[in-house]
Design a protein around this motif. Structure first.
Motif, PDB file in Angstrom:
ATOM      1  N   TRP A 262       0.829  -1.203   0.000  1.00 55.46           N
ATOM      2  CA  TRP A 262       0.000   0.000   0.000  1.00 55.46           C
ATOM      3  C   TRP A 262       0.869   1.261   0.000  1.00 55.46           C
ATOM      4  N   GLU A 263       1.964   1.242   0.750  1.00 54.27           N
ATOM      5  CA  GLU A 263       2.876   2.390   0.793  1.00 54.27           C
ATOM      6  C   GLU A 263       3.502   2.646  -0.574  1.00 54.27           C
ATOM      7  N   ILE A 264       3.842   1.579  -1.303  1.00 49.64           N
ATOM      8  CA  ILE A 264       4.407   1.726  -2.652  1.00 49.64           C
ATOM      9  C   ILE A 264       3.361   2.334  -3.588  1.00 49.64           C
ATOM     10  N   ILE A 265       2.124   1.885  -3.457  1.00 51.05           N
ATOM     11  CA  ILE A 265       1.028   2.423  -4.280  1.00 51.05           C
ATOM     12  C   ILE A 265       0.838   3.912  -3.995  1.00 51.05           C
ATOM     13  N   LYS A 266       0.818   4.281  -2.706  1.00 55.84           N
ATOM     14  CA  LYS A 266       0.634   5.689  -2.323  1.00 55.84           C
ATOM     15  C   LYS A 266       1.799   6.550  -2.816  1.00 55.84           C
ATOM     16  N   LYS A 267       3.000   5.985  -2.765  1.00 56.03           N
ATOM     17  CA  LYS A 267       4.206   6.715  -3.158  1.00 56.03           C
ATOM     18  C   LYS A 267       4.211   7.072  -4.653  1.00 56.03           C
ATOM     19  N   ALA A 268       3.410   6.361  -5.455  1.00 53.95           N
ATOM     20  CA  ALA A 268       3.367   6.624  -6.905  1.00 53.95           C
ATOM     21  C   ALA A 268       2.793   8.003  -7.214  1.00 53.95           C
ATOM     22  N   GLY A 269       2.128   8.608  -6.251  1.00 61.73           N
ATOM     23  CA  GLY A 269       1.724  10.006  -6.388  1.00 61.73           C
ATOM     24  C   GLY A 269       0.385  10.248  -7.044  1.00 61.73           C
ATOM     25  N   LYS A 270       0.195  11.502  -7.353  1.00 60.47           N
ATOM     26  CA  LYS A 270      -1.068  12.007  -7.878  1.00 60.47           C
ATOM     27  C   LYS A 270      -1.432  11.345  -9.211  1.00 60.47           C
ATOM     28  N   ILE A 271      -2.728  11.070  -9.361  1.00 58.95           N
ATOM     29  CA  ILE A 271      -3.250  10.512 -10.607  1.00 58.95           C
ATOM     30  C   ILE A 271      -3.902  11.652 -11.386  1.00 58.95           C
ATOM     31  N   GLU A 272      -3.487  11.804 -12.643  1.00 52.56           N
ATOM     32  CA  GLU A 272      -4.000  12.889 -13.466  1.00 52.56           C
ATOM     33  C   GLU A 272      -4.816  12.343 -14.636  1.00 52.56           C
ATOM     34  N   LYS A 273      -5.904  13.020 -14.936  1.00 53.21           N
ATOM     35  CA  LYS A 273      -6.789  12.647 -16.045  1.00 53.21           C
ATOM     36  C   LYS A 273      -6.257  13.258 -17.337  1.00 53.21           C
ATOM     37  N   LEU A 274      -6.329  12.492 -18.423  1.00 52.42           N
ATOM     38  CA  LEU A 274      -5.843  12.972 -19.715  1.00 52.42           C
ATOM     39  C   LEU A 274      -6.767  12.480 -20.822  1.00 52.42           C
ATOM     40  N   VAL A 275      -7.142  13.379 -21.713  1.00 54.22           N
ATOM     41  CA  VAL A 275      -7.954  13.013 -22.873  1.00 54.22           C
ATOM     42  C   VAL A 275      -7.101  13.233 -24.116  1.00 54.22           C
ATOM     43  N   THR A 276      -6.922  12.187 -24.928  1.00 54.02           N
ATOM     44  CA  THR A 276      -6.127  12.297 -26.152  1.00 54.02           C
ATOM     45  C   THR A 276      -7.035  12.604 -27.336  1.00 54.02           C
ATOM     46  N   GLU A 277      -6.426  12.998 -28.454  1.00 55.23           N
ATOM     47  CA  GLU A 277      -7.188  13.346 -29.656  1.00 55.23           C
ATOM     48  C   GLU A 277      -7.867  12.134 -30.288  1.00 55.23           C
ATOM     49  N   LYS A 278      -7.273  10.952 -30.128  1.00 54.77           N
ATOM     50  CA  LYS A 278      -7.765   9.760 -30.812  1.00 54.77           C
ATOM     51  C   LYS A 278      -9.088   9.249 -30.248  1.00 54.77           C
ATOM     52  N   ASN A 279      -9.317   9.550 -28.989  1.00 56.97           N
ATOM     53  CA  ASN A 279     -10.492   8.983 -28.342  1.00 56.97           C
ATOM     54  C   ASN A 279     -10.890   9.917 -27.215  1.00 56.97           C
ATOM     55  N   ARG A 280     -12.111  10.270 -27.131  1.00 57.69           N
ATOM     56  CA  ARG A 280     -12.552  11.196 -26.081  1.00 57.69           C
ATOM     57  C   ARG A 280     -12.663  10.522 -24.706  1.00 57.69           C
ATOM     58  N   THR A 281     -12.469   9.210 -24.660  1.00 61.93           N
ATOM     59  CA  THR A 281     -12.470   8.507 -23.389  1.00 61.93           C
ATOM     60  C   THR A 281     -11.190   8.864 -22.636  1.00 61.93           C
ATOM     61  N   PRO A 282     -11.286   9.337 -21.403  1.00 60.54           N
ATOM     62  CA  PRO A 282     -10.067   9.721 -20.692  1.00 60.54           C
ATOM     63  C   PRO A 282      -9.236   8.517 -20.262  1.00 60.54           C
ATOM     64  N   ILE A 283      -7.942   8.760 -20.100  1.00 63.98           N
ATOM     65  CA  ILE A 283      -7.059   7.803 -19.452  1.00 63.98           C
ATOM     66  C   ILE A 283      -6.473   8.526 -18.246  1.00 63.98           C
ATOM     67  N   TYR A 284      -5.751   7.812 -17.423  1.00 60.98           N
ATOM     68  CA  TYR A 284      -5.189   8.392 -16.205  1.00 60.98           C
ATOM     69  C   TYR A 284      -3.711   8.079 -16.159  1.00 60.98           C
ATOM     70  N   ILE A 285      -2.920   9.050 -15.703  1.00 61.87           N
ATOM     71  CA  ILE A 285      -1.477   8.834 -15.660  1.00 61.87           C
ATOM     72  C   ILE A 285      -0.905   9.208 -14.291  1.00 61.87           C
ATOM     73  N   GLN A 286       0.211   8.563 -13.980  1.00 60.94           N
ATOM     74  CA  GLN A 286       1.069   8.938 -12.859  1.00 60.94           C
ATOM     75  C   GLN A 286       2.464   9.057 -13.441  1.00 60.94           C
ATOM     76  N   LYS A 287       3.368   9.697 -12.726  1.00 60.12           N
ATOM     77  CA  LYS A 287       4.689   9.903 -13.291  1.00 60.12           C
ATOM     78  C   LYS A 287       5.747  10.019 -12.204  1.00 60.12           C
ATOM     79  N   ALA A 288       6.990   9.743 -12.607  1.00 62.41           N
ATOM     80  CA  ALA A 288       8.146   9.933 -11.733  1.00 62.41           C
ATOM     81  C   ALA A 288       9.288  10.448 -12.599  1.00 62.41           C
ATOM     82  N   GLY A 289       9.920  11.537 -12.175  1.00 63.78           N
ATOM     83  CA  GLY A 289      11.074  12.065 -12.880  1.00 63.78           C
ATOM     84  C   GLY A 289      10.761  12.842 -14.136  1.00 63.78           C
ATOM     85  N   ILE A 290       9.522  13.257 -14.301  1.00 62.56           N
ATOM     86  CA  ILE A 290       9.121  13.984 -15.501  1.00 62.56           C
ATOM     87  C   ILE A 290       7.987  14.942 -15.145  1.00 62.56           C
ATOM     88  N   GLY A 291       7.977  16.097 -15.779  1.00 62.07           N
ATOM     89  CA  GLY A 291       6.938  17.083 -15.543  1.00 62.07           C
ATOM     90  C   GLY A 291       5.637  16.710 -16.236  1.00 62.07           C
TER      91      GLY A 291
END
Length: 196
Positions: free
Chosen positions: A127-156
């Motif tokens: 659970w601590e590893i899961i929490k450490k992955a950080g904020k989940i952000e919503k993203l909608v791409t041009e190919k499909n209006r269905t959103p996806i969700y991303i997390q990131k490390a080491g990148i803006g």
């Protein structure tokens, strides 16, 4: 480096997905792509079903690859592989020096995850590893209006979003991840299945 940077159209990406959970050892497949258009290679390794070795195995697979020097980004299909073998994306970034982008089709049900983790003696560690992955952000791409969700490390956020958009050429899922999924399921099941 948690900032935005210049992204070339043929940025080298390693995308990783796992196969079906048929055995104690679960195959993971990595596809090496130039942007979203060109596959340069395929990597494979094995992790333990419901183990805690995914991070170490992925780090080793990457560092032992002839592609390592050219890679600029790691993409993951979620952070749990082989059941509940959780990838520590901060450690993956630290050990490889490569920024990590996690892509998810839907927002995780954390209540359900917490409940499932109660069945593990080391559930709190996971659970601590899961929490450490950080904020989940919503993203909608041009190919499909269905959103996806991303997390990131080491990148803006802007760079992560740009890379996901650049590589999502056939669906809202980046092509490197889509192909990793097709290969992983095809090898284990004899034919690719599930959403790719």
């Amino acid at each position: 480096m948690n900032s935005d940077f210049h992204i070339k159209p043929e940025i080298r990406i390693l995308a990783i997905d796992d196969s079906a959970l048929l055995n104690e050892k679960v195959m993971i497949v990595g596809t090496v792509f130039r942007g979203g258009d060109w596959i340069d290679g395929v990597l494979r390794s094995e992790i333990t079903r419901d183990g805690l070795d995914a991070t170490v195995v992925i780090v080793t697979m990457i560092k032992n690859s002839r592609h390592y020097g050219q890679l600029r980004i790691i993409m993951l299909d979620g952070i749990t592989y082989g059941g509940f073998n959780v990838v520590d994306i901060e450690e993956l970034y630290r050990e490889t020096g490569l920024p990590v982008i996690v892509v998810m089709r839907s927002y995780p049900d954390f209540e359900k995850i917490r409940s499932a983790l109660r069945h593990f003696s080391d559930g709190e560690v996971r659970w601590e590893i899961i929490k450490k992955a950080g904020k989940i952000e919503k993203l909608v791409t041009e190919k499909n209006r269905t959103p996806i969700y991303i997390q990131k490390a080491g990148i803006g956020a802007k760079s992560a979003e740009k890379i996901v958009r650049l590589t999502s050429i056939r669906s809202n899922i980046p092509e490197p991840l889509r192909v990793a999924h097709l290969i992983a399921t095809g090898i284990i099941l004899g034919e690719s299945r599930g959403k790719a």
